[in-house]
Enzyme design. Structure first.
Site, mmCIF file in Angstrom:
data_model
loop_
_atom_site.group_PDB
_atom_site.id
_atom_site.type_symbol
_atom_site.label_atom_id
_atom_site.label_comp_id
_atom_site.label_asym_id
_atom_site.label_seq_id
_atom_site.Cartn_x
_atom_site.Cartn_y
_atom_site.Cartn_z
ATOM 1 N N TYR A 56 36.303 58.472 44.656
ATOM 2 C CA TYR A 56 37.681 58.896 44.385
ATOM 3 C C TYR A 56 38.454 58.943 45.680
ATOM 4 C CZ TYR A 56 39.392 59.970 39.790
ATOM 5 O OH TYR A 56 39.930 59.848 38.539
ATOM 6 N N GLU A 58 42.287 59.371 45.899
ATOM 7 C CA GLU A 58 43.741 59.530 45.688
ATOM 8 C C GLU A 58 44.432 59.748 47.029
ATOM 9 O OE1 GLU A 58 44.622 62.512 42.787
ATOM 10 O OE2 GLU A 58 43.940 61.266 41.138
ATOM 11 N N ASP A 209 58.904 38.315 42.628
ATOM 12 C CA ASP A 209 57.648 38.466 41.890
ATOM 13 C C ASP A 209 56.857 37.171 42.091
ATOM 14 O OD1 ASP A 209 55.601 38.523 40.062
ATOM 15 O OD2 ASP A 209 56.801 39.341 38.425
ATOM 16 N N THR A 235 50.167 39.551 41.752
ATOM 17 C CA THR A 235 48.786 39.791 41.343
ATOM 18 C C THR A 235 47.876 39.083 42.339
ATOM 19 O OG1 THR A 235 49.057 37.919 39.857
ATOM 20 C CG2 THR A 235 49.095 40.093 38.857
ATOM 21 N N LYS A 238 45.432 35.248 40.505
ATOM 22 C CA LYS A 238 45.874 33.949 39.972
ATOM 23 C C LYS A 238 45.591 32.889 41.032
ATOM 24 C CE LYS A 238 49.174 35.893 36.676
ATOM 25 N NZ LYS A 238 49.644 37.248 37.006
ATOM 26 N N ARG A 244 40.917 40.794 39.883
ATOM 27 C CA ARG A 244 42.036 41.175 39.018
ATOM 28 C C ARG A 244 42.736 42.390 39.627
ATOM 29 N NH1 ARG A 244 43.556 39.438 34.456
ATOM 30 N NH2 ARG A 244 41.999 37.826 34.750
#
Ligand code: DSN
Length: 429
Positions: A56, A58, A209, A235, A238, A244
């Protein structure tokens, strides 16, 4: 049936193992032509499956809400450093779980609810998060859409193009606070400069984008929007061929707001295993071989578009300058919908997705178009010659879609090609 070397670790779950083996088989015996997909390297997959999934974290490096993040901080810093260097950016956030999250975080960072955004409409080539009524983005912000305009004066390949006069008129009329450049179904290079000029004229911020073209930018075959845009979101899975996920680049002046919008604004704990895999991919994309790969993606897409046109398909925008080809199926066969074409090609071992074409009279579920891309099969080693063969196989399967033996024959030719061009040939057990 083959299997991934990684599946050997799943020792106690026969049910899942069998599903993974079937998916391995599907990916390596059928052609992957979905323009937003790719084959990540074994190093990317290994990092995705690494021990970092346990942690974790954060917060951000040096400012975490949990202990034990000394090494994770270094991992995330490594990913951020590699990414800023790859694109020449001032600041990077590598935590977005996806491109959609990244886009929404940008809107949240830079805008107030109700502000106006000028972006490309979904059926014209834009993305759901560019203000589609089906997306949460349209509920929070006021979207004005631009699209493409048919042009017959582009002698080499008449077709539909972004019309900067129209973008400018809309911007002057609606005074957006943010202009979004970038698309998910548009096969031409998107020049960031005219977008910057329009944004400056109306006092708007500019977001690019670059989800689809991030790998082409890294490989130097698409203009880099970083010097022009306030923010670039994308992303990583691609054309960039990473795990991903999503990422955001921005100018230093927006860094704090962007970081706050991703965490705690949008997300909780970052996926540090994915961030490690992003670091692997950013390193891979900075190698000279990646530029050759990006060039080959475009060469393959262009050969593909030409061969598909020779088979009677109309190519939206008249051709391609990137990794994708959008087909208008109506000239090929007025009765053939994108939905049926996708299903027939699936049976023939050719994986594609139906896609609306500009001003499509059919619904997004049915469509008159099909979108294909060259990135994944280029990773597998295919060249122009193979893409010409694929165009002919697609045409044959679709023309003879009612003939079971013809479909079977195409399927077997596809399997032979995939056997020759297995992206994981050096890693198969
Ligand atoms: N980016 C979309 C695609 O192009 O497939 C998915 O959201």
């Amino acid at each position: 049936m083959g299997s991934s070397p990684f599946d050997a670790w799943i020792t106690n779950d026969e049910e899942l193992k069998s599903l993974l083996a079937r998916e391995w088989d599907r990916q390596t015996t059928t052609l992957q032509l979905i323009a937003s997909e790719n084959f990540a390297s074994p190093a990317v997959m290994a990092a995705t499956g690494s021990i970092l999934t346990n942690k974790y974290a954060e917060g951000y490096p040096g400012r975490r809400y949990y202990g034990g993040n000394q090494i994770v901080d270094e991992v995330e810093d490594l990913a951020r450093r590699r990414l800023t260097m790859l694109f020449g950016a001032e600041h990077a956030n590598v935590q977005p779980h996806s491109g959609a999250n990244a886009n929404v975080a940008v809107y949240q960072a830079l805008l107030d609810p109700g502000d106006t955004i000028l972006a490309m409409r979904l059926d014209q080539g834009g993305h759901l998060t560019h203000g589609s009524p089906a997306s949460i983005t349209s509920k929070f912000w006021n979207f004005v859409s631009y699209g493409v305009t048919p042009r017959s004066d582009v002698t080499e390949h008449p077709g539909e193009f972004i019309d900067f006069e129209n973008v400018r008129d809309l911007a002057v009329r609606h005074r957006p606070k943010l202009i979004v450049a970038g698309a998910t179904a548009y096969s031409q290079l998107i020049d960031p400069q005219p977008f910057r000029e329009i944004a400056d004229e109306v006092g708007a911020l500019l977001m690019f984008d670059s989800a689809h073209v991030a790998g082409l930018i890294a490989g130097g075959v698409h203009p880099n929007p970083v010097p022009f845009a306030d923010v670039v979101a994308f992303t990583t899975h691609k054309t960039l061929r990473g795990p991903r996920g999503g990422a955001i680049l921005c100018r230093e002046q927006h860094a704090k707001k962007i970081d706050m919008a991703v965490f705690p604004g949008q997300q909780g704990g970052p996926l540090e295993h994915s961030i490690a895999a992003k670091a692997v991919a950013f390193n891979e994309a900075s190698q000279p071989a990646f530029s050759q790969y990006a060039r080959q993606i475009v060469n393959n897409a262009q050969a593909f578009a030409k061969a598909l046109a020779a088979e009677g398909f109309r190519i939206v925008s008249g051709g391609t300058e990137n990794h994708m080809v959008v087909l208008d199926l109506r000239d090929f066969d007025a009765e053939l919908t994108g939905k049926v074409a996708q299903e027939v090609l699936d049976l023939a071992g050719i994986t594609t997705n139906r896609n609306q074409i500009p001003d499509d009279p059919r619904s997004p579920f049915v469509t008159s178009g099909l979108r294909v891309g060259s990135a994944a099969q280029t990773t597998a080693g295919m060249k122009e010659e193979q893409f010409v063969d694929i165009a002919q196989l697609m045409s044959r399967a679709l023309r003879q879609r009612d003939d079971e033996s013809a479909i079977k024959d195409v399927r077997s030719r596809v399997a032979t090609m995939c056997d020759q061009f297995n992206p994981y040939r050096n890693f198969t057990k």
